[in-house]
Design a protein around this motif. Structure first.
Motif, PDB file in Angstrom:
ATOM      1  N   GLY A  11      11.538   2.872   4.865  1.00  0.00           N
ATOM      2  CA  GLY A  11      11.783   3.667   3.667  1.00  0.00           C
ATOM      3  C   GLY A  11      13.261   3.898   3.435  1.00  0.00           C
ATOM      4  O   GLY A  11      13.751   3.748   2.312  1.00  0.00           O
ATOM      5  N   ASP A  12      13.988   4.247   4.494  1.00  0.00           N
ATOM      6  CA  ASP A  12      15.433   4.458   4.379  1.00  0.00           C
ATOM      7  C   ASP A  12      16.149   3.188   3.929  1.00  0.00           C
ATOM      8  O   ASP A  12      17.123   3.255   3.183  1.00  0.00           O
ATOM      9  CB  ASP A  12      16.022   4.950   5.701  1.00  0.00           C
ATOM     10  N   ALA A  13      15.640   2.036   4.378  1.00  0.00           N
ATOM     11  CA  ALA A  13      16.252   0.755   4.021  1.00  0.00           C
ATOM     12  C   ALA A  13      15.807   0.264   2.637  1.00  0.00           C
ATOM     13  O   ALA A  13      16.361  -0.716   2.126  1.00  0.00           O
ATOM     14  CB  ALA A  13      15.897  -0.298   5.074  1.00  0.00           C
ATOM     15  N   GLY A  14      14.828   0.925   2.044  1.00  0.00           N
ATOM     16  CA  GLY A  14      14.328   0.476   0.742  1.00  0.00           C
ATOM     17  C   GLY A  14      13.463  -0.765   0.830  1.00  0.00           C
ATOM     18  O   GLY A  14      13.226  -1.437  -0.164  1.00  0.00           O
ATOM     19  N   ASP A  15      12.962  -1.079   2.025  1.00  0.00           N
ATOM     20  CA  ASP A  15      12.085  -2.240   2.220  1.00  0.00           C
ATOM     21  C   ASP A  15      10.662  -1.805   1.901  1.00  0.00           C
ATOM     22  O   ASP A  15       9.869  -1.483   2.786  1.00  0.00           O
ATOM     23  CB  ASP A  15      12.204  -2.734   3.667  1.00  0.00           C
ATOM     24  N   MET A  16      10.344  -1.792   0.605  1.00  0.00           N
ATOM     25  CA  MET A  16       9.076  -1.226   0.163  1.00  0.00           C
ATOM     26  C   MET A  16       7.869  -2.076   0.563  1.00  0.00           C
ATOM     27  O   MET A  16       6.787  -1.531   0.766  1.00  0.00           O
ATOM     28  CB  MET A  16       9.101  -0.974  -1.341  1.00  0.00           C
ATOM     29  N   ALA A  17       8.033  -3.380   0.709  1.00  0.00           N
ATOM     30  CA  ALA A  17       6.907  -4.212   1.156  1.00  0.00           C
ATOM     31  C   ALA A  17       6.528  -3.842   2.587  1.00  0.00           C
ATOM     32  O   ALA A  17       5.345  -3.653   2.903  1.00  0.00           O
ATOM     33  CB  ALA A  17       7.264  -5.690   1.059  1.00  0.00           C
ATOM     34  N   ARG A  18       7.526  -3.713   3.444  1.00  0.00           N
ATOM     35  CA  ARG A  18       7.254  -3.312   4.839  1.00  0.00           C
ATOM     36  C   ARG A  18       6.751  -1.872   4.883  1.00  0.00           C
ATOM     37  O   ARG A  18       5.832  -1.558   5.635  1.00  0.00           O
ATOM     38  CB  ARG A  18       8.516  -3.470   5.691  1.00  0.00           C
ATOM     39  N   PHE A  19       7.356  -0.999   4.081  1.00  0.00           N
ATOM     40  CA  PHE A  19       6.929   0.389   4.049  1.00  0.00           C
ATOM     41  C   PHE A  19       5.460   0.487   3.660  1.00  0.00           C
ATOM     42  O   PHE A  19       4.692   1.212   4.288  1.00  0.00           O
ATOM     43  CB  PHE A  19       7.786   1.214   3.082  1.00  0.00           C
ATOM     44  N   LEU A  20       5.059  -0.254   2.626  1.00  0.00           N
ATOM     45  CA  LEU A  20       3.663  -0.223   2.189  1.00  0.00           C
ATOM     46  C   LEU A  20       2.736  -0.672   3.310  1.00  0.00           C
ATOM     47  O   LEU A  20       1.714  -0.023   3.582  1.00  0.00           O
ATOM     48  CB  LEU A  20       3.461  -1.092   0.949  1.00  0.00           C
ATOM     49  N   ASP A  21       3.080  -1.759   3.977  1.00  0.00           N
ATOM     50  CA  ASP A  21       2.248  -2.248   5.081  1.00  0.00           C
ATOM     51  C   ASP A  21       2.115  -1.178   6.173  1.00  0.00           C
ATOM     52  O   ASP A  21       1.004  -0.900   6.648  1.00  0.00           O
ATOM     53  CB  ASP A  21       2.853  -3.526   5.669  1.00  0.00           C
ATOM     54  N   LEU A  22       3.222  -0.566   6.531  1.00  0.00           N
ATOM     55  CA  LEU A  22       3.195   0.466   7.574  1.00  0.00           C
ATOM     56  C   LEU A  22       2.465   1.721   7.110  1.00  0.00           C
ATOM     57  O   LEU A  22       1.738   2.348   7.884  1.00  0.00           O
ATOM     58  CB  LEU A  22       4.621   0.807   7.996  1.00  0.00           C
ATOM     59  N   ASP A  23       2.646   2.087   5.838  1.00  0.00           N
ATOM     60  CA  ASP A  23       1.977   3.270   5.288  1.00  0.00           C
ATOM     61  C   ASP A  23       0.462   3.076   5.314  1.00  0.00           C
ATOM     62  O   ASP A  23      -0.287   3.980   5.690  1.00  0.00           O
ATOM     63  CB  ASP A  23       2.470   3.508   3.861  1.00  0.00           C
ATOM     64  N   ILE A  24       0.014   1.880   4.960  1.00  0.00           N
ATOM     65  CA  ILE A  24      -1.416   1.567   5.007  1.00  0.00           C
ATOM     66  C   ILE A  24      -1.915   1.656   6.450  1.00  0.00           C
ATOM     67  O   ILE A  24      -2.955   2.262   6.721  1.00  0.00           O
ATOM     68  CB  ILE A  24      -1.692   0.184   4.394  1.00  0.00           C
ATOM     69  N   ARG A  25      -1.184   1.063   7.376  1.00  0.00           N
ATOM     70  CA  ARG A  25      -1.586   1.103   8.783  1.00  0.00           C
ATOM     71  C   ARG A  25      -1.608   2.530   9.321  1.00  0.00           C
ATOM     72  O   ARG A  25      -2.530   2.915  10.051  1.00  0.00           O
ATOM     73  CB  ARG A  25      -0.660   0.222   9.624  1.00  0.00           C
ATOM     74  N   PHE A  26      -0.601   3.327   8.928  1.00  0.00           N
ATOM     75  CA  PHE A  26      -0.533   4.730   9.368  1.00  0.00           C
ATOM     76  C   PHE A  26      -1.778   5.487   8.921  1.00  0.00           C
ATOM     77  O   PHE A  26      -2.460   6.130   9.717  1.00  0.00           O
ATOM     78  CB  PHE A  26       0.731   5.393   8.798  1.00  0.00           C
ATOM     79  N   HIS A  27      -2.084   5.397   7.627  1.00  0.00           N
ATOM     80  CA  HIS A  27      -3.223   6.144   7.105  1.00  0.00           C
ATOM     81  C   HIS A  27      -4.544   5.623   7.673  1.00  0.00           C
ATOM     82  O   HIS A  27      -5.459   6.408   7.934  1.00  0.00           O
ATOM     83  CB  HIS A  27      -3.219   6.122   5.573  1.00  0.00           C
ATOM     84  N   ALA A  28      -4.644   4.310   7.878  1.00  0.00           N
ATOM     85  CA  ALA A  28      -5.864   3.759   8.474  1.00  0.00           C
ATOM     86  C   ALA A  28      -6.065   4.298   9.889  1.00  0.00           C
ATOM     87  O   ALA A  28      -7.189   4.648  10.267  1.00  0.00           O
ATOM     88  CB  ALA A  28      -5.803   2.230   8.473  1.00  0.00           C
ATOM     89  N   LEU A  29      -4.991   4.381  10.664  1.00  0.00           N
ATOM     90  CA  LEU A  29      -5.097   4.914  12.023  1.00  0.00           C
ATOM     91  C   LEU A  29      -5.488   6.382  12.016  1.00  0.00           C
ATOM     92  O   LEU A  29      -6.343   6.810  12.798  1.00  0.00           O
ATOM     93  CB  LEU A  29      -3.766   4.745  12.767  1.00  0.00           C
TER      94      LEU A  29
END
Length: 118
Positions: A11-29
């Motif tokens: 998020g700090d880096a503005g890498d929204m594709a990676r952020f989205l992938d991680l956000d999905i994984r976070f919420h799924a966990l």
């Protein structure tokens, strides 16, 4: 906790594709790890909501630092076994998300009409 830190970095880096992938994984966990079958069954809907917010330009270029901190707070609380603290941090995330998205719902037909609180 590793995913929440990686989310912050993306998020700090503005890498929204990676952020989205991680956000999905976070919420799924969080949802599937809750031990609550109803929450676990929300993974698909939450994934679609997070993806839709990104695809339709409803996410900021950089996630808000406070929202990232709340995600980290959820992870730390879960790791510490503090359900009350995890719930409180998750509620902050939800209140902020609802406040951000509410204007886009103004002209949409509603199934349930919100009841004004006195």
């Amino acid at each position: 906790m590793g995913i929440s830190l990686a989310m912050k970095e993306a998020g700090d880096a503005g890498d929204m594709a990676r952020f989205l992938d991680l956000d999905i994984r976070f919420h799924a966990l969080v949802l599937s790890g809750s031990g609550n079958e109803m929450f676990a069954n929300l993974v698909g809907q939450v994934t679609e909501t997070l993806t839709g917010r990104t695809v339709h330009g409803l996410m900021p270029e950089h996630p808000q630092k406070q929202a990232l901190q709340w995600h980290m707070d959820v992870a730390h609380a879960i790791d510490a076994g503090d359900g009350s603290l995890a719930r409180d941090a998750a509620a902050k995330i939800m209140r902020q998300t609802i406040a951000e998205l509410a204007p886009s719902w103004n002209d949409q037909p509603r199934v349930f009409v919100p009841v004004a609180k006195n």
